[in-house]
Design a protein around this motif. Structure first.
Motif, PDB file in Angstrom:
ATOM      1  N   LYS A 238       0.846  -1.191   0.000  1.00  0.00           N
ATOM      2  CA  LYS A 238       0.000   0.000   0.000  1.00  0.00           C
ATOM      3  C   LYS A 238       0.882   1.240   0.000  1.00  0.00           C
ATOM      4  CE  LYS A 238      -3.575   2.530   2.550  1.00  0.00           C
ATOM      5  NZ  LYS A 238      -4.371   2.605   3.807  1.00  0.00           N
ATOM      6  N   ASN A 239       0.724   2.057  -1.032  1.00  0.00           N
ATOM      7  CA  ASN A 239       1.401   3.345  -1.100  1.00  0.00           C
ATOM      8  C   ASN A 239       0.508   4.320  -1.849  1.00  0.00           C
ATOM      9  OD1 ASN A 239       1.851   2.831  -3.945  1.00  0.00           O
ATOM     10  ND2 ASN A 239       3.614   1.558  -3.344  1.00  0.00           N
ATOM     11  N   GLU A 240       1.050   5.444  -2.245  1.00  0.00           N
ATOM     12  CA  GLU A 240       0.232   6.465  -2.904  1.00  0.00           C
ATOM     13  C   GLU A 240      -0.271   6.016  -4.272  1.00  0.00           C
ATOM     14  OE1 GLU A 240       2.561   9.971  -3.073  1.00  0.00           O
ATOM     15  OE2 GLU A 240       2.440  10.390  -0.914  1.00  0.00           O
ATOM     16  N   GLU A 241       0.382   5.024  -4.847  1.00  0.00           N
ATOM     17  CA  GLU A 241       0.045   4.615  -6.210  1.00  0.00           C
ATOM     18  C   GLU A 241      -0.713   3.299  -6.297  1.00  0.00           C
ATOM     19  OE1 GLU A 241       3.746   4.493  -8.222  1.00  0.00           O
ATOM     20  OE2 GLU A 241       4.056   6.668  -8.181  1.00  0.00           O
ATOM     21  N   ILE A 242      -0.580   2.442  -5.284  1.00  0.00           N
ATOM     22  CA  ILE A 242      -1.139   1.098  -5.421  1.00  0.00           C
ATOM     23  C   ILE A 242      -1.542   0.545  -4.065  1.00  0.00           C
ATOM     24  CG2 ILE A 242       1.093  -0.069  -5.212  1.00  0.00           C
ATOM     25  CD1 ILE A 242       0.136  -2.063  -7.316  1.00  0.00           C
ATOM     26  N   GLU A 243      -2.547  -0.325  -4.062  1.00  0.00           N
ATOM     27  CA  GLU A 243      -2.933  -1.077  -2.869  1.00  0.00           C
ATOM     28  C   GLU A 243      -3.436  -2.441  -3.317  1.00  0.00           C
ATOM     29  OE1 GLU A 243      -6.052  -1.038   0.936  1.00  0.00           O
ATOM     30  OE2 GLU A 243      -5.626   0.819  -0.178  1.00  0.00           O
ATOM     31  N   GLY A 244      -2.801  -3.488  -2.796  1.00  0.00           N
ATOM     32  CA  GLY A 244      -3.226  -4.824  -3.176  1.00  0.00           C
ATOM     33  C   GLY A 244      -2.199  -5.867  -2.795  1.00  0.00           C
ATOM     34  N   PHE A 245      -2.370  -7.076  -3.314  1.00  0.00           N
ATOM     35  CA  PHE A 245      -1.530  -8.209  -2.948  1.00  0.00           C
ATOM     36  C   PHE A 245      -0.671  -8.649  -4.120  1.00  0.00           C
ATOM     37  CE2 PHE A 245      -4.971  -8.197   0.064  1.00  0.00           C
ATOM     38  CZ  PHE A 245      -4.344  -8.499   1.266  1.00  0.00           C
ATOM     39  N   ASN A 246       0.579  -8.956  -3.807  1.00  0.00           N
ATOM     40  CA  ASN A 246       1.583  -9.362  -4.786  1.00  0.00           C
ATOM     41  C   ASN A 246       2.000 -10.791  -4.468  1.00  0.00           C
ATOM     42  OD1 ASN A 246       4.144  -9.894  -5.957  1.00  0.00           O
ATOM     43  ND2 ASN A 246       4.595  -7.718  -6.133  1.00  0.00           N
ATOM     44  N   GLU A 247       1.682 -11.715  -5.352  1.00  0.00           N
ATOM     45  CA  GLU A 247       1.923 -13.135  -5.095  1.00  0.00           C
ATOM     46  C   GLU A 247       3.401 -13.462  -4.985  1.00  0.00           C
ATOM     47  OE1 GLU A 247       0.633 -16.996  -4.306  1.00  0.00           O
ATOM     48  OE2 GLU A 247      -0.632 -15.251  -4.661  1.00  0.00           O
ATOM     49  N   THR A 248       4.242 -12.833  -5.810  1.00  0.00           N
ATOM     50  CA  THR A 248       5.675 -13.151  -5.802  1.00  0.00           C
ATOM     51  C   THR A 248       6.421 -12.472  -4.669  1.00  0.00           C
ATOM     52  OG1 THR A 248       6.345 -11.306  -7.227  1.00  0.00           O
ATOM     53  CG2 THR A 248       5.623 -13.344  -8.307  1.00  0.00           C
ATOM     54  N   ASN A 372       3.726 -11.102   9.407  1.00  0.00           N
ATOM     55  CA  ASN A 372       2.793 -10.733   8.351  1.00  0.00           C
ATOM     56  C   ASN A 372       3.662 -10.554   7.113  1.00  0.00           C
ATOM     57  OD1 ASN A 372       2.823  -7.371   7.865  1.00  0.00           O
ATOM     58  ND2 ASN A 372       3.737  -8.117   9.765  1.00  0.00           N
ATOM     59  N   ARG A 373       3.117 -10.014   6.058  1.00  0.00           N
ATOM     60  CA  ARG A 373       3.936  -9.734   4.875  1.00  0.00           C
ATOM     61  C   ARG A 373       3.378  -8.488   4.214  1.00  0.00           C
ATOM     62  NH1 ARG A 373       5.440 -13.555  -0.396  1.00  0.00           N
ATOM     63  NH2 ARG A 373       7.535 -12.662  -0.676  1.00  0.00           N
ATOM     64  N   SER A 374       3.946  -7.345   4.581  1.00  0.00           N
ATOM     65  CA  SER A 374       3.386  -6.064   4.164  1.00  0.00           C
ATOM     66  C   SER A 374       4.477  -5.051   3.865  1.00  0.00           C
ATOM     67  CB  SER A 374       2.474  -5.492   5.263  1.00  0.00           C
ATOM     68  OG  SER A 374       1.535  -6.439   5.701  1.00  0.00           O
ATOM     69  N   LEU A 375       4.201  -4.172   2.926  1.00  0.00           N
ATOM     70  CA  LEU A 375       5.016  -2.993   2.663  1.00  0.00           C
ATOM     71  C   LEU A 375       4.104  -1.778   2.721  1.00  0.00           C
ATOM     72  CD1 LEU A 375       7.452  -3.951  -0.261  1.00  0.00           C
ATOM     73  CD2 LEU A 375       8.015  -3.609   2.152  1.00  0.00           C
ATOM     74  N   THR A 376       4.096  -1.107   3.870  1.00  0.00           N
ATOM     75  CA  THR A 376       3.325   0.118   4.065  1.00  0.00           C
ATOM     76  C   THR A 376       4.216   1.085   4.844  1.00  0.00           C
ATOM     77  OG1 THR A 376       2.341  -0.565   6.180  1.00  0.00           O
ATOM     78  CG2 THR A 376       1.188  -1.257   4.176  1.00  0.00           C
ATOM     79  N   ASP A 377       3.721   2.275   5.134  1.00  0.00           N
ATOM     80  CA  ASP A 377       4.543   3.249   5.866  1.00  0.00           C
ATOM     81  C   ASP A 377       4.226   3.248   7.359  1.00  0.00           C
ATOM     82  OD1 ASP A 377       2.045   4.383   5.873  1.00  0.00           O
ATOM     83  OD2 ASP A 377       2.641   6.267   4.904  1.00  0.00           O
ATOM     84  N   TYR A 378       3.610   2.184   7.832  1.00  0.00           N
ATOM     85  CA  TYR A 378       3.207   2.073   9.234  1.00  0.00           C
ATOM     86  C   TYR A 378       4.411   1.713  10.107  1.00  0.00           C
ATOM     87  CZ  TYR A 378       0.211   0.468  13.137  1.00  0.00           C
ATOM     88  OH  TYR A 378      -0.413   0.299  14.343  1.00  0.00           O
ATOM     89  N   ASN A 379       4.460   2.262  11.312  1.00  0.00           N
ATOM     90  CA  ASN A 379       5.553   1.980  12.244  1.00  0.00           C
ATOM     91  C   ASN A 379       5.232   0.696  13.021  1.00  0.00           C
ATOM     92  OD1 ASN A 379       7.606   1.944  14.135  1.00  0.00           O
ATOM     93  ND2 ASN A 379       7.458   4.122  14.619  1.00  0.00           N
ATOM     94  N   HIS A 380       5.407  -0.441  12.355  1.00  0.00           N
ATOM     95  CA  HIS A 380       5.018  -1.718  12.948  1.00  0.00           C
ATOM     96  C   HIS A 380       5.741  -2.003  14.257  1.00  0.00           C
ATOM     97  CE1 HIS A 380       3.905  -2.182   8.672  1.00  0.00           C
ATOM     98  NE2 HIS A 380       2.927  -2.918   9.139  1.00  0.00           N
ATOM     99  N   ARG A 381       7.017  -1.705  14.315  1.00  0.00           N
ATOM    100  CA  ARG A 381       7.793  -2.035  15.522  1.00  0.00           C
ATOM    101  C   ARG A 381       7.226  -1.340  16.748  1.00  0.00           C
ATOM    102  NH1 ARG A 381      13.411  -1.058  14.186  1.00  0.00           N
ATOM    103  NH2 ARG A 381      13.186  -3.140  13.299  1.00  0.00           N
ATOM    104  N   PHE A 382       7.083  -0.048  16.656  1.00  0.00           N
ATOM    105  CA  PHE A 382       6.595   0.715  17.804  1.00  0.00           C
ATOM    106  C   PHE A 382       5.206   0.262  18.224  1.00  0.00           C
ATOM    107  CE2 PHE A 382       3.893   4.216  19.251  1.00  0.00           C
ATOM    108  CZ  PHE A 382       4.524   4.553  20.439  1.00  0.00           C
TER     109      PHE A 382
END
Length: 397
Positions: A238-248, A372-382
């Protein structure tokens, strides 16, 4: 009217059961489940898993599936790329060799990889011969000056072995003189090759024999069969251009890992696949000062070496995670007051590129795993650590 009575009875029963569970485990399941659900609702992750253990008992384990098109249902067999959570496992492998008096952390890397003898360094005067050599300890603590250069992943795809990849790495100048600064990089990949040379077996085989088998990490590996790859969770982007799932799970030149059996390089910095159960076993060993089911993997002294200060924070480039310093390949929480959460000083851990996290709390015998398996700008660690400590009804700190 009957429905209202049923609702009241159901709510009362649920409250009683929840209170009993909370009293027994000391943790609010409702709080953490709500946290996991909101991650999905707010578009921060796809399906996700949290495991929390205290005093040797798993007090919370929950899978929250997204049920979104393109995602997969998470089960106990689901495989997660853990990326840089590989680094602490590689560090443990090096500590095992150190305890066997086979590896000295203070010797130059060139003792084991001769091509690292005459490296070049970046400087104000341009690219110049390095005055210092990289030591083993520099690889683990990110003081080596090695960086993830632009074509690193492509070199890894083309390399016929870890030994072959070392030739490519050595061609690139270091960011600074070894030992003089902190720069999060690929030192653990070089460390993997050192482990091969010292042990006389492949890095993959060493990890299998000395870590995965004793810790019963039966589904943790570098390479997968085509059947096993079907168990991998898709990547949520999820970013400014796209939101969805990537199989690879591949989004560009910087994350090209196929995990195919034909791939020749076992990355010590980012190459492992694991499961919640497997990684929990690794955390159990750490929180139990090197023991797992009465098997001694590391000495308590080696575990304590993980939290020795080697460089100031931030860890990696995580400027939103304050109050930490850099230990032996892990971040260490030094000043919890700088962040709005209740975790104690001395907590340590690591995360992964696709938003996985784990932490170890030696003071309170707690560990937490977030897969999980995500690429977003969320601060997951904190927010993961905060959610866990907010969930404890009897605050452990």
């Amino acid at each position: 009217m009957k429905r209202d009575i049923f609702s009241v009875l159901f709510f009362s029963l649920t409250t009683i059961l929840y209170s009993q569970t909370s009293k027994k485990t000391g943790i609010s399941r409702a709080h953490l489940q709500e946290f996991q659900k909101n991650l999905i609702i707010n578009g921060e992750t796809g399906g996700n898993v949290i495991v929390v253990s205290k005093n040797g008992e798993v007090v919370y384990k929950h899978i929250e599936n997204s049920n979104k098109i393109g995602d997969k249902t998470i089960t106990d067999q689901t495989l997660f790329p853990i990326w840089s959570m590989t680094k602490p496992i590689t560090t443990v492998a090096a500590l095992i060799l150190k305890e066997k008096n086979l590896l000295d952390f203070d010797v130059p890397v060139s003792k084991y990889i001769p091509i690292f003898k005459n490296l070049m360094c970046k400087s104000k005067e341009g690219i110049v011969p390095c005055k210092n050599e990289i030591k083993i300890i520099d690889l683990i603590t990110h003081l080596s000056g090695l960086s993830y250069y632009k074509d690193f992943m492509l070199d890894g795809m083309r390399a016929k072995s870890l030994e072959d990849l070392m030739d490519d790495i050595a061609e690139h100048p270091l960011e600074f003189e070894p030992g003089e600064s902190y720069f999060y990089g690929l030192g653990h990949d070089v460390l993997g090759r050192v482990i091969e040379v010292v042990s006389g077996v492949s890095f993959q085989a060493f990890m299998q024999n000395y870590i995965f088998e004793p810790l019963e990490m039966n589904n943790t590996k570098f390479f997968l069969t085509s059947k096993e790859k079907e168990l991998m969770l898709p990547l949520f982007v999820k970013n400014e251009e796209i939101e969805g799932f990537n199989e690879t799970g591949i989004t560009g030149i910087n994350d090209i890992i196929t995990y195919d059996m034909e791939f020749k390089v076992a990355y010590g910095s980012q190459g492992l696949i694991s499961t919640p159960k497997d990684f929990s076993n690794f955390c159990s060993m750490l929180v139990n000062r090197g023991e797992f089911k009465n098997k001694r993997i590391l000495s308590a002294q080696s575990i304590s070496e993980l939290i020795v200060r080697y460089a100031d924070g931030p860890h990696s480039s995580d400027s939103d995670f304050l109050g930490v310093y850099n230990g032996l390949g892990v971040y260490v929480l030094d000043n919890p007051s700088l962040m709005d959460f209740k975790a104690p000083k001395g907590l340590f851990g690591h995360g992964g590129y696709q938003s996985t996290e784990f932490f170890i709390d030696p003071k309170n015998d707690i560990y937490g795993v977030f897969l999980n398996r995500s690429l977003t700008d969320y601060n997951h660690r904190f927010y993961f650590i905060k959610a866990v400590y907010d969930a404890f009804t009897n605050q452990p700190y």
